[in-house]
Write a protein that holds these residues in place. Structure first.
Motif, PDB file in Angstrom:
ATOM      1  N   ARG A 179       0.835  -1.218   0.000  1.00 47.21           N
ATOM      2  CA  ARG A 179       0.000   0.000   0.000  1.00 47.21           C
ATOM      3  C   ARG A 179       0.860   1.253   0.000  1.00 47.21           C
ATOM      4  NH1 ARG A 179      -2.099  -1.772   3.587  1.00 47.21           N
ATOM      5  NH2 ARG A 179      -4.146  -2.304   2.800  1.00 47.21           N
ATOM      6  N   VAL A 180       1.855   1.277   0.878  1.00 47.58           N
ATOM      7  CA  VAL A 180       2.736   2.445   0.973  1.00 47.58           C
ATOM      8  C   VAL A 180       3.866   2.343  -0.047  1.00 47.58           C
ATOM      9  CG1 VAL A 180       4.213   3.815   2.496  1.00 47.58           C
ATOM     10  CG2 VAL A 180       2.209   2.651   3.455  1.00 47.58           C
ATOM     11  N   GLY A 181       4.402   1.129  -0.243  1.00 45.94           N
ATOM     12  CA  GLY A 181       5.639   0.949  -1.008  1.00 45.94           C
ATOM     13  C   GLY A 181       5.595   1.493  -2.422  1.00 45.94           C
ATOM     14  N   THR A 182       4.557   1.157  -3.186  1.00 44.27           N
ATOM     15  CA  THR A 182       4.513   1.598  -4.583  1.00 44.27           C
ATOM     16  C   THR A 182       4.355   3.107  -4.651  1.00 44.27           C
ATOM     17  OG1 THR A 182       3.373  -0.499  -4.965  1.00 44.27           O
ATOM     18  CG2 THR A 182       3.583   0.977  -6.835  1.00 44.27           C
ATOM     19  N   ASP A 214       4.980 -16.706  15.436  1.00 44.36           N
ATOM     20  CA  ASP A 214       6.418 -16.517  15.206  1.00 44.36           C
ATOM     21  C   ASP A 214       6.707 -15.836  13.872  1.00 44.36           C
ATOM     22  OD1 ASP A 214       5.779 -18.658  13.642  1.00 44.36           O
ATOM     23  OD2 ASP A 214       7.292 -20.019  14.467  1.00 44.36           O
ATOM     24  N   ARG A 215       5.738 -15.870  12.971  1.00 42.94           N
ATOM     25  CA  ARG A 215       5.931 -15.204  11.671  1.00 42.94           C
ATOM     26  C   ARG A 215       6.055 -13.673  11.862  1.00 42.94           C
ATOM     27  NH1 ARG A 215       7.250 -16.200   6.532  1.00 42.94           N
ATOM     28  NH2 ARG A 215       6.366 -14.677   5.126  1.00 42.94           N
ATOM     29  N   PHE A 216       5.264 -13.103  12.765  1.00 39.78           N
ATOM     30  CA  PHE A 216       5.377 -11.665  13.028  1.00 39.78           C
ATOM     31  C   PHE A 216       6.793 -11.312  13.470  1.00 39.78           C
ATOM     32  CE2 PHE A 216       0.809 -12.332  13.826  1.00 39.78           C
ATOM     33  CZ  PHE A 216       0.298 -11.418  12.924  1.00 39.78           C
ATOM     34  N   THR A 244      -3.083   4.504  11.314  1.00 41.64           N
ATOM     35  CA  THR A 244      -3.711   3.615  10.324  1.00 41.64           C
ATOM     36  C   THR A 244      -3.648   4.251   8.935  1.00 41.64           C
ATOM     37  OG1 THR A 244      -5.198   2.630  11.931  1.00 41.64           O
ATOM     38  CG2 THR A 244      -5.886   2.512   9.626  1.00 41.64           C
ATOM     39  N   VAL A 245      -2.986   3.567   8.013  1.00 38.15           N
ATOM     40  CA  VAL A 245      -2.785   4.130   6.671  1.00 38.15           C
ATOM     41  C   VAL A 245      -3.994   3.798   5.795  1.00 38.15           C
ATOM     42  CG1 VAL A 245      -1.290   4.167   4.643  1.00 38.15           C
ATOM     43  CG2 VAL A 245      -0.286   3.826   6.919  1.00 38.15           C
ATOM     44  N   VAL A 246      -4.523   4.813   5.153  1.00 38.86           N
ATOM     45  CA  VAL A 246      -5.706   4.620   4.316  1.00 38.86           C
ATOM     46  C   VAL A 246      -5.401   5.078   2.895  1.00 38.86           C
ATOM     47  CG1 VAL A 246      -8.168   5.054   4.068  1.00 38.86           C
ATOM     48  CG2 VAL A 246      -7.123   5.151   6.332  1.00 38.86           C
TER      49      VAL A 246
HETATM   50  N1  LIG Z   1      -1.226  -0.075   6.676  1.00 38.24           N
HETATM   51  C1  LIG Z   1      -1.287   0.488   7.878  1.00 38.24           C
HETATM   52  O1  LIG Z   1      -2.361   0.901   8.362  1.00 38.24           O
HETATM   53  C2  LIG Z   1      -0.024   0.660   8.700  1.00 38.24           C
HETATM   54  C3  LIG Z   1      -0.118   1.292   9.940  1.00 38.24           C
HETATM   55  C4  LIG Z   1       1.030   1.411  10.729  1.00 38.24           C
HETATM   56  C5  LIG Z   1       2.238   0.936  10.252  1.00 38.24           C
HETATM   57  N2  LIG Z   1       2.292   0.311   9.047  1.00 38.24           N
HETATM   58  C6  LIG Z   1       3.578  -0.182   8.573  1.00 38.24           C
HETATM   59  O2  LIG Z   1       3.823   0.407   7.308  1.00 38.24           O
HETATM   60  C7  LIG Z   1       4.546  -0.482   6.478  1.00 38.24           C
HETATM   61  C8  LIG Z   1       3.869  -0.594   5.123  1.00 38.24           C
HETATM   62  O3  LIG Z   1       2.527  -1.040   5.308  1.00 38.24           O
HETATM   63  P1  LIG Z   1       1.581  -1.347   4.075  1.00 38.24           P
HETATM   64  O4  LIG Z   1       0.200  -0.962   4.478  1.00 38.24           O
HETATM   65  O5  LIG Z   1       2.174  -0.809   2.822  1.00 38.24           O
HETATM   66  O6  LIG Z   1       1.685  -2.942   4.052  1.00 38.24           O
HETATM   67  P2  LIG Z   1       1.269  -3.966   2.886  1.00 38.24           P
HETATM   68  O7  LIG Z   1       0.756  -5.192   3.553  1.00 38.24           O
HETATM   69  O8  LIG Z   1       0.418  -3.304   1.876  1.00 38.24           O
HETATM   70  O9  LIG Z   1       2.677  -4.298   2.224  1.00 38.24           O
HETATM   71  C9  LIG Z   1       3.623  -5.097   2.875  1.00 38.24           C
HETATM   72  C10 LIG Z   1       4.722  -5.420   1.903  1.00 38.24           C
HETATM   73  O10 LIG Z   1       5.695  -6.230   2.582  1.00 38.24           O
HETATM   74  C11 LIG Z   1       6.038  -7.305   1.735  1.00 38.24           C
HETATM   75  N3  LIG Z   1       6.477  -8.449   2.535  1.00 38.24           N
HETATM   76  C12 LIG Z   1       5.734  -9.156   3.424  1.00 38.24           C
HETATM   77  N4  LIG Z   1       6.467 -10.155   3.948  1.00 38.24           N
HETATM   78  C13 LIG Z   1       7.700 -10.079   3.371  1.00 38.24           C
HETATM   79  C14 LIG Z   1       8.892 -10.845   3.488  1.00 38.24           C
HETATM   80  N5  LIG Z   1       8.952 -11.940   4.268  1.00 38.24           N
HETATM   81  N6  LIG Z   1       9.978 -10.488   2.758  1.00 38.24           N
HETATM   82  C15 LIG Z   1       9.920  -9.403   1.918  1.00 38.24           C
HETATM   83  N7  LIG Z   1       8.811  -8.646   1.774  1.00 38.24           N
HETATM   84  C16 LIG Z   1       7.713  -8.983   2.479  1.00 38.24           C
HETATM   85  C17 LIG Z   1       4.758  -7.619   0.956  1.00 38.24           C
HETATM   86  O11 LIG Z   1       5.038  -8.346  -0.217  1.00 38.24           O
HETATM   87  C18 LIG Z   1       4.256  -6.201   0.682  1.00 38.24           C
HETATM   88  O12 LIG Z   1       4.873  -5.675  -0.470  1.00 38.24           O
HETATM   89  C19 LIG Z   1       4.662  -1.782   7.254  1.00 38.24           C
HETATM   90  O13 LIG Z   1       5.947  -1.831   7.853  1.00 38.24           O
HETATM   91  C20 LIG Z   1       3.607  -1.676   8.322  1.00 38.24           C
HETATM   92  O14 LIG Z   1       3.969  -2.410   9.485  1.00 38.24           O
HETATM   93  C21 LIG Z   1       1.192   0.160   8.256  1.00 38.24           C
END
Ligand SMILES: NC(=O)c1ccc[n+]([C@@H]2O[C@H](COP(=O)([O-])OP(=O)(O)OC[C@H]3O[C@@H](n4cnc5c(N)ncnc54)[C@H](O)[C@@H]3O)[C@@H](O)[C@H]2O)c1
Length: 373
Positions: free
Chosen positions: A11-14, A85-87, A171-173
């Motif tokens: 969500r954020v990355g792209t 443990d995955r977290f 919370t990212v929207v």
């Molecule tokens: N979305 C939210 O509301 C929110 C709120 C607070 C913090 N965050 C943090 O912001 C960051 C981005 O969140 P987002 O909403 O874009 O998340 P998202 O779920 O949309 O994207 C997560 C990305 O991480 C990648 N990923 C997952 N497991 C992986 C692994 N084992 N190895 C390599 N890549 C892996 C996925 O492929 C995906 O591209 C995260 O660190 C999240 O903890 C998000």
């Protein structure tokens, strides 16, 4: 500036990649091998894509070569049946592996870690608003794993002299997701997942409480699933939540990556003001033309973060409030990349009323996630 972006398809990355390219940076995008959302990067032909799983040190080492900056966004967000443990393996030890890779490669000028307001105590914030020095006592696995990531980064930064910044997102929207929030079926699925123990974020709220799904259903009566709904406490004060439009999120991260005042800091990123459930439901009701309902819960929930530090240190000035985000989704704003998500806000939303009905019968929803990671 040559930036490695982990979580590049998220969500954020792209959106981060789009922002960096616009700013003239070279970008290396780290993606999971076989990532089903990999095609999101097709729009950025100049971006070098490197496949690496955060559990694979060798692949991570390769990804870290030849970069000057890192934006570490990759994380395990989905709850559901994710093993505990995955977290820790992704969000804590994955951060460690990335830092090991960065140290081995050398030449790092800034490392920005995306953390979360979930590292404070979710459900029962000890202070309001939550500031960066508020007590971090996460009550769930996700928040704990993100806090461990922060600690590991600080430790590595001291040992290996890494200029770093931590951004704690609210919370990212994403605009196309925003219209799904503050709806009857949205809250139903959130509360249902809490009840089933599939989502840990609001656990502290549920301690010793009656069945909140039943309470919601009772008060909603035969309201349609798309009804705008806000939650409030027994004194009729609306719950509150800090939200962060994805476009403001990438602006904040970019500043954390480039502003000198960010180094060595943890900084909350959120909209200028928290959204009350009353406001949120009113926005949905007004923009979608659906009825609005406030539902009384037996407890108070206020998750409000202060962004004073980000304003002061970074010049961060978020442009979007919830109304603006929802409107962006409705009007098809073209200044962001949609999430196409399997995690986060949108994944919590049942797609139609039959989903809601079926989920009720099943006692759960497939593919849902959290309201605020
Ligand atoms: N979305 C939210 O509301 C929110 C709120 C607070 C913090 N965050 C943090 O912001 C960051 C981005 O969140 P987002 O909403 O874009 O998340 P998202 O779920 O949309 O994207 C997560 C990305 O991480 C990648 N990923 C997952 N497991 C992986 C692994 N084992 N190895 C390599 N890549 C892996 C996925 O492929 C995906 O591209 C995260 O660190 C999240 O903890 C998000």
């Amino acid at each position: 500036m040559r930036v490695l972006v982990t979580g590049a398809t998220g969500r954020v990355g792209t959106n981060m990649i789009m922002r960096l390219i616009t700013a003239g940076a070279e970008v290396k995008a780290m993606v999971l091998p076989g990532d089903p959302h990999g095609s999101k990067l097709d729009a950025f032909p100049d971006v070098e894509v490197v496949e690496a799983d955060l559990t694979d040190q060798t692949a991570v080492d390769v990804a870290c070569r030849d970069v000057t900056h890192v934006v570490h966004l990759a994380a395990q967000l989905m709850r559901g049946d994710t093993p505990v443990d995955r977290f820790y393996d992704i969000n804590a030890f994955g951060t460690l592996r990335l830092l090991e890779g960065v140290v081995r490669a050398g030449g790092i000028e800034r490392f920005v870690l995306a953390s979360s307001d979930g590292t404070y105590r979710p459900g029962r914030p000890p202070a309001r608003p939550l500031r960066e020095n508020s007590w971090q006592q996460p009550a769930d696995y996700y928040g704990t794993s993100k806090l461990l990531g922060e600690i590991i980064l600080r430790n590595h930064a001291v040992q290996f002299d890494i200029p770093y910044a931590i951004v704690r997102f609210a919370t990212v929207v994403s605009p196309e997701e925003a219209g799904t929030m503050f709806r009857l079926s949205f809250w139903r699925s959130v509360l249902e997942w809490q009840r089933l123990g599939k989502d840990s974020h609001l656990w502290p709220l549920f301690d010793g409480q009656p069945d909140l799904v039943t309470l919601l259903d009772h008060q909603a009566g035969d309201a349609a699933p798309d009804t705008a709904v806000g939650l409030r406490d027994p004194d009729y004060q609306p719950w509150t939540i800090s939200l962060l439009d994805v476009r403001d999120a990438v602006d904040g991260v970019h500043r954390a990556l480039t502003e000198p005042g960010a180094v060595g800091q943890a900084l909350n990123l959120a909209a200028m003001k928290p959204t009350t459930h009353d406001e949120g439901a009113a926005v949905i009701a007004g923009l979608y033309g659906v009825p609005k309902l406030m539902v009384t819960m037996p407890m108070r929930h206020r998750l409000e973060v202060s962004i004073d530090s980000a304003i002061g240190r970074l010049g961060f000035w978020p442009e979007h409030d919830f109304r603006n985000t929802v409107r962006g989704g409705l009007q098809g704003a073209d200044d962001y990349v949609p999430a196409q998500s399997t995690s986060g806000i949108a994944a919590t939303w049942p797609r139609d009323s039959s989903d809601v009905h079926n989920s009720h019968e099943r006692g759960g929803l497939a593919g849902t996630s959290q309201i605020s990671p």
